[in-house]
Design a protein around this motif. Structure first.
Motif, PDB file in Angstrom:
ATOM      1  N   MET A   1      14.594  10.032  20.737  1.00 34.74           N
ATOM      2  CA  MET A   1      15.056   9.004  19.809  1.00 34.74           C
ATOM      3  C   MET A   1      15.149   9.588  18.416  1.00 34.74           C
ATOM      4  O   MET A   1      14.306  10.382  17.986  1.00 34.74           O
ATOM      5  CB  MET A   1      14.080   7.826  19.808  1.00 34.74           C
ATOM      6  CG  MET A   1      14.493   6.673  18.890  1.00 34.74           C
ATOM      7  SD  MET A   1      13.355   5.302  19.049  1.00 34.74           S
ATOM      8  CE  MET A   1      14.078   4.189  17.861  1.00 34.74           C
ATOM      9  N   LEU A   2      16.153   9.236  17.666  1.00 32.36           N
ATOM     10  CA  LEU A   2      16.314   9.743  16.315  1.00 32.36           C
ATOM     11  C   LEU A   2      15.192   9.247  15.427  1.00 32.36           C
ATOM     12  O   LEU A   2      14.745   8.108  15.545  1.00 32.36           O
ATOM     13  CB  LEU A   2      17.660   9.291  15.729  1.00 32.36           C
ATOM     14  CG  LEU A   2      18.902   9.833  16.416  1.00 32.36           C
ATOM     15  CD1 LEU A   2      20.120   9.246  15.739  1.00 32.36           C
ATOM     16  CD2 LEU A   2      18.930  11.345  16.349  1.00 32.36           C
ATOM     17  N   PRO A   3      14.705  10.097  14.508  1.00 30.26           N
ATOM     18  CA  PRO A   3      13.656   9.638  13.596  1.00 30.26           C
ATOM     19  C   PRO A   3      14.169   8.595  12.633  1.00 30.26           C
ATOM     20  O   PRO A   3      15.286   8.652  12.150  1.00 30.26           O
ATOM     21  CB  PRO A   3      13.244  10.926  12.864  1.00 30.26           C
ATOM     22  CG  PRO A   3      14.427  11.831  12.966  1.00 30.26           C
ATOM     23  CD  PRO A   3      15.074  11.507  14.273  1.00 30.26           C
TER      24      PRO A   3
ATOM     25  N   GLY B   1       6.292   9.779  10.325  1.00 27.72           N
ATOM     26  CA  GLY B   1       6.247  10.343  11.666  1.00 27.72           C
ATOM     27  C   GLY B   1       6.424   9.283  12.723  1.00 27.72           C
ATOM     28  O   GLY B   1       6.518   8.084  12.432  1.00 27.72           O
ATOM     29  N   GLY B   2       6.472   9.734  13.975  1.00 27.96           N
ATOM     30  CA  GLY B   2       6.713   8.805  15.057  1.00 27.96           C
ATOM     31  C   GLY B   2       5.820   9.055  16.249  1.00 27.96           C
ATOM     32  O   GLY B   2       5.304  10.161  16.456  1.00 27.96           O
ATOM     33  N   TRP B   3       5.600   7.969  16.996  1.00 27.12           N
ATOM     34  CA  TRP B   3       4.923   8.046  18.271  1.00 27.12           C
ATOM     35  C   TRP B   3       5.926   7.670  19.362  1.00 27.12           C
ATOM     36  O   TRP B   3       7.086   7.349  19.079  1.00 27.12           O
ATOM     37  CB  TRP B   3       3.740   7.071  18.315  1.00 27.12           C
ATOM     38  CG  TRP B   3       2.651   7.387  17.342  1.00 27.12           C
ATOM     39  CD1 TRP B   3       2.041   8.585  17.169  1.00 27.12           C
ATOM     40  CD2 TRP B   3       2.045   6.481  16.419  1.00 27.12           C
ATOM     41  NE1 TRP B   3       1.084   8.500  16.196  1.00 27.12           N
ATOM     42  CE2 TRP B   3       1.051   7.208  15.716  1.00 27.12           C
ATOM     43  CE3 TRP B   3       2.215   5.133  16.109  1.00 27.12           C
ATOM     44  CZ2 TRP B   3       0.251   6.645  14.737  1.00 27.12           C
ATOM     45  CZ3 TRP B   3       1.420   4.572  15.144  1.00 27.12           C
ATOM     46  CH2 TRP B   3       0.454   5.311  14.462  1.00 27.12           C
ATOM     47  N   GLY B   4       5.459   7.651  20.547  1.00 22.19           N
ATOM     48  CA  GLY B   4       6.329   7.254  21.627  1.00 22.19           C
ATOM     49  C   GLY B   4       6.676   5.777  21.580  1.00 22.19           C
ATOM     50  O   GLY B   4       6.001   4.979  20.937  1.00 22.19           O
ATOM     51  N   GLY B   5       7.747   5.430  22.231  1.00 22.00           N
ATOM     52  CA  GLY B   5       8.145   4.035  22.321  1.00 22.00           C
ATOM     53  C   GLY B   5       8.776   3.482  21.071  1.00 22.00           C
ATOM     54  O   GLY B   5       8.874   2.265  20.900  1.00 22.00           O
ATOM     55  N   GLY B   6       9.201   4.337  20.163  1.00 19.36           N
ATOM     56  CA  GLY B   6       9.893   3.877  18.969  1.00 19.36           C
ATOM     57  C   GLY B   6       8.993   3.484  17.811  1.00 19.36           C
ATOM     58  O   GLY B   6       9.474   2.953  16.805  1.00 19.36           O
TER      59      GLY B   6
END
Length: 870
Positions: free
Chosen positions: A1-3, A381-386
């Motif tokens: 998924m795009l950041p 930053g990002g985690w899984g699942g959006g």
């Protein structure tokens, strides 16, 4: 998924283009959403957007003029008004819905900035818009026009202005622009460049701006002679030559030389006029000489595949020089000229009413300097699942220096007794002997028939206000946002976060101002203080299919010892693909600033006393027990897209703003004290606060900052835009209007409401508020050529200034033309004319003949711009 990038209260995300395998993660086309914590387009809130093209067509050379571009904004001090804005010249601020200079939150990419280190004369503290970002570094401006405390916290009562900067620049762009009007001109040199550096996007921008002063002597409509020296015009009974209170007669007498033709700015209204008056209409600036330099830098890059870093830094230096009368009126009583004075023609001790210098000395000047710095850092930053997380910190600071000449009270009193001069000891010297000098306040000093006043003595009698102020802000934010649930029915997105802030404000004045020695500026004590704020907040966005969006948010914030809960609910219903209905409700708050809690402010408002307009010394003191201001906001609107390229929006709004912190007005107190005197009363509250000297002239009015007032206002915003491409080129048309239905002010909770719509609101806490204002534009572009015509309208309104014979202020309608052409693949030229017909501002019976809050005094402005890409 795009950041997706989360920016505190502003989120970036949404429509991203396809990403090549070898493309860096930071290369995104972003949709920045103002008014929500959720990274999805927000259809429920009314947002007005001004892009770079709109700014270019409106001849905006400097960011300080940005508040003038939105019809929803009224009452800003974005133009120089040294009579009504004596302590903040060179600054500008937004004032959405006329709810106060500090009631609109101004952000840069979603981050707060420190307020100006100078406060307006009503005690307002505000963010100085002109110092934040060079115009060439702006991508657009979003103006959220409903209450937003649930998202952004304190100060977002009237709405939010978000300055969104350019994320990426390829190469270098340079621009030179010049605007000229009769008697003045402005020049701006700007450059922005960028590219890939250290694996991220670097943007660097800089700008310098210079304005030549436009004096009141350059315009006929400012001249007192144009209005036969009417008492409301720029005339005063505090002249030089002056007037004198004679105890033997119990009244005033003019200087015997008042009528001498050598004093061409001195006059009497009749042979029996007891005052020698001064026409001061030649000595003020309508546009001040100003120089500003700005620098801006930002960097955005990926630290890891999952974490991005953003850095920003900005700096601005503003220097403004403002002309004013040759010397200021002596307001702190009537200094006594003894009978022994060798030039005293009255042969008795008399009270002096006037000023140190007359018109022959020319205008004096006040100097203002502001230094603004800000920096911000953000990790995303990002985690899984959006799910996304964001941590950001920002610091900003402004310092202010303000120097204005004034008369030193004790030195002036000594000099009237013959004990003036740097070589005289008033305790041991003999009047007029040795190094001890007399100051001659009479016209004979200028005519050569009496004692002359040497320049060294004038210098010894003159001091400075000497303000040195500083304001700072540090913020730390954290946010987590993502999808809580998703299915065929729709989606539920949530965001939760926290914020901590620390603000500080101090002002240090000269020792003369601290001691109350300055005869015009009065008493200005030093002060300083700080306060902290902590907040937790959250938002939920429910999307049901493609038709319904609902937004629920809340924020609890504690600042200055008081806690405030701000909820908000908003919804958008897409009835069809072309028609959307939207509504919102919110409660908001604004915490008392450090200034109104800890500070004190001297000011000299114009008041009506004894049948004449006079300026009076006031001192207003803060109160640490002030309560937060509270608001409730409703909006209801519709957005209609009748066909591709066309959009029409209509929004009704209502604000109920209570418990406002205001400076108690001087005029009602003066009126009450006079009424108490006439009734034979003594020792009343008004009489204790209103002080007069032995001649009966006002010398001081003592005021407080208080929780007292309320404003209820409602109205309608209308906007429409058409943008179509045809075989003969691109055609566009747009219009936007704000109509104010009501604006009711209560100065105290039990006071009857006063209608302020269509009024200058000089008698209450509001500012000039015409009922209707707006603009329309039509344009065409083809093959590198474009031309646009714009019309600007402000409805007529009334002047509620006391004692004027004509309260009507006419409507304004002006037209602009602007054209642009490509001179080559990388060179663009723009030529335009603002106010094509060169219309003067409508007559308003203010001192200089127009209302500087509403009208532009420059007349026709011709502007040219050259832009080059490298």
């Amino acid at each position: 998924m795009l950041p997706l990038a989360l920016c505190g209260g502003v989120v970036s995300g949404g429509e991203a283009r396809a990403q090549a395998a070898d493309e860096p993660a930071t290369q995104l086309d972003e949709v920045v959403v103002t008014g929500s914590l959720i990274p999805r387009a927000n259809a429920a809130s009314p947002v007005e957007t001004l892009g770079r093209a709109e700014l270019e067509r409106r001849a905006v050379l400097d960011a300080s003029a940005l508040p003038s571009l939105s019809p929803a904004n009224s009452g800003s001090e974005w133009q120089v008004d040294q009579l009504g804005q004596p302590q903040t010249s060179g600054t500008s601020q937004f004032n959405l819905r006329n709810l106060g200079l500090g009631s609109t939150l101004v952000l840069v990419d979603g981050r707060r900035s420190a307020v100006s280190a100078a406060a307006a004369t009503d005690g307002s503290t505000f963010v100085d818009v002109g110092t934040l970002v060079p115009l060439i570094a702006l991508e657009r401006i979003d103006i959220l026009k409903d209450g937003a405390s649930a998202t952004y916290g304190s100060d977002a009562v009237a709405g939010v202005v978000n300055l969104i900067t350019r994320r990426r620049v390829d190469g270098v762009e340079a621009r030179v622009r010049h605007a000229a009007a009769a008697g003045t001109g402005e020049t701006a040199l700007e450059a922005v460049g960028g590219g890939r550096w250290l694996g991220g996007d670097l943007v660097l921008a800089g700008a310098v701006f210079h304005r030549e002063s436009l004096g009141s002597d350059d315009r006929d409509f400012t001249q007192a002679a144009t209005y036969d020296f009417a008492p409301w015009a720029a005339v005063t009974s505090y002249g030089q030559p002056g007037s004198y209170f004679r105890p033997s007669t119990g009244g005033f007498a003019p200087d015997p030389d008042c009528d001498d033709p050598a004093f061409d700015k001195a006059f009497r209204t009749s042979a029996s006029d007891p005052f020698c008056r001064l026409d001061y209409s030649d000595f003020f600036d309508l546009a001040a000489e100003e120089d500003r330099a700005q620098a801006w830098a930002s960097w955005r890059g990926a630290l890891t595949p999952a974490v991005q870093l953003r850095l920003q830094a900005g700096w601005a230096r503003t220097e403004t020089t403002v002309r004013q009368s040759p010397s200021l009126p002596i307001l702190a009583g009537s200094p006594v000229v003894p009978a022994s004075h060798p030039d005293n023609p009255f042969r008795e001790g008399v009270g002096f009413r006037g000023r140190l210098l007359g018109a022959e000395a020319g205008a004096s000047t006040a100097d203002f300097a502001y230094d603004t710095r800000r920096a911000a850092a953000e990790l995303d930053g990002g985690w899984g699942g959006g799910w996304r997380w964001n941590v950001a910190a920002a610091v900003s600071r402004q310092t202010a220096a303000y120097d204005k000449p004034d008369v030193i009270g004790s030195a002036f009193a000594d000099a009237l007794r013959g004990l003036g001069g740097r070589d005289c000891d008033p305790g041991t010297g003999q009047p007029g002997q040795g190094g001890c000098l007399y100051f001659n306040p009479f016209g004979s000093a200028q005519l050569g028939t009496g004692t002359a006043n040497p320049a060294s003595l004038i210098e010894d009698l003159t001091g400075s206000t000497g303000l040195r102020g500083a304001s700072s802000l540090a913020t730390l934010d954290g946010l987590v946002a993502g999808p809580a649930a998703e299915g065929d029915w729709g989606a539920l997105d949530v965001a939760v976060g926290a914020q901590a802030r620390r603000s500080a404000f101090r002002q240090d004045w000269s020792e003369l101002a601290n001691a109350g020695e300055l005869l015009t500026a009065g008493l200005s004590p030093d002060f300083g203080g700080s306060q902290t704020a902590a907040a937790v907040f959250g938002e939920a966005r429910l999307t049901l299919g493609e038709r319904l969006e609902a937004q629920l948010g809340a924020r609890y914030e504690r600042e200055a010892g008081a806690g405030s809960l701000s909820p908000k609910a908003a919804a958008a219903l897409h009835l069809t693909d072309r028609l959307t209905l939207r509504a919102s409700w919110a409660e908001g708050f604004r915490s008392p600033s450090v200034f109104v809690r800890e500070g004190a402010q001297a000011s000299q408002p114009s008041v009506f006393d004894g049948g004449a307009f006079v300026f009076v010394n006031t001192v207003t003191r803060g109160d640490p027990d002030l309560k937060p201001e509270r608001s409730e906001t409703w909006t209801l609107g519709a957005v209609w897209r009748p066909f591709d390229g066309a959009v029409v929006s209509l929004d009704g709004w209502r604000f109920d703003y209570r418990n406002l912190v205001v400076k108690a007005p001087a005029q009602p107190l003066i009126d009450q004290a006079r009424a108490d005197d006439a009734a034979g009363l003594s020792g009343t509250e008004a009489q204790r606060r209103v002080r007069r000297d032995a001649t009966g002239a006002l010398s001081l009015v003592e005021l407080d900052f208080i929780n007292a007032a309320s404003i209820e206002t409602s109205g309608v915003d209308l906007a429409a835009r058409l943008d179509r491409r045809t075989r003969r080129g691109r055609v566009w048309a747009s219009t936007q209007w704000t109509w104010v239905h009501s604006y009711e002010v209560r100065l105290t909770a039990d006071a009857p409401p006063v209608s302020g719509v269509g009024s200058t609101n000089l008698s209450n806490i509001g500012r000039s508020l015409p009922r209707l204002r707006g603009e329309a534009e039509i344009g065409w572009a083809r093959d590198g050529w474009s031309i646009a015509a714009l019309a600007h309208h402000v409805s007529g309104y009334r002047n509620d200034r006391a004692g004027i014979p004509d309260p009507d202020i006419g409507s304004q309608l002006t037209f602009d033309l602007v054209g642009e052409t490509a001179l080559g693949p990388d060179l663009t030229a723009t030529l335009g004319v603002r106010n094509v017909a060169d219309r003067d501002p409508p007559l308003a019976q203010f001192a200089l003949g127009y209302d500087p809050i509403v009208a532009d005094p420059r007349g026709r402005v011709v502007f040219v711009s050259l832009s080059r890409r490298f």
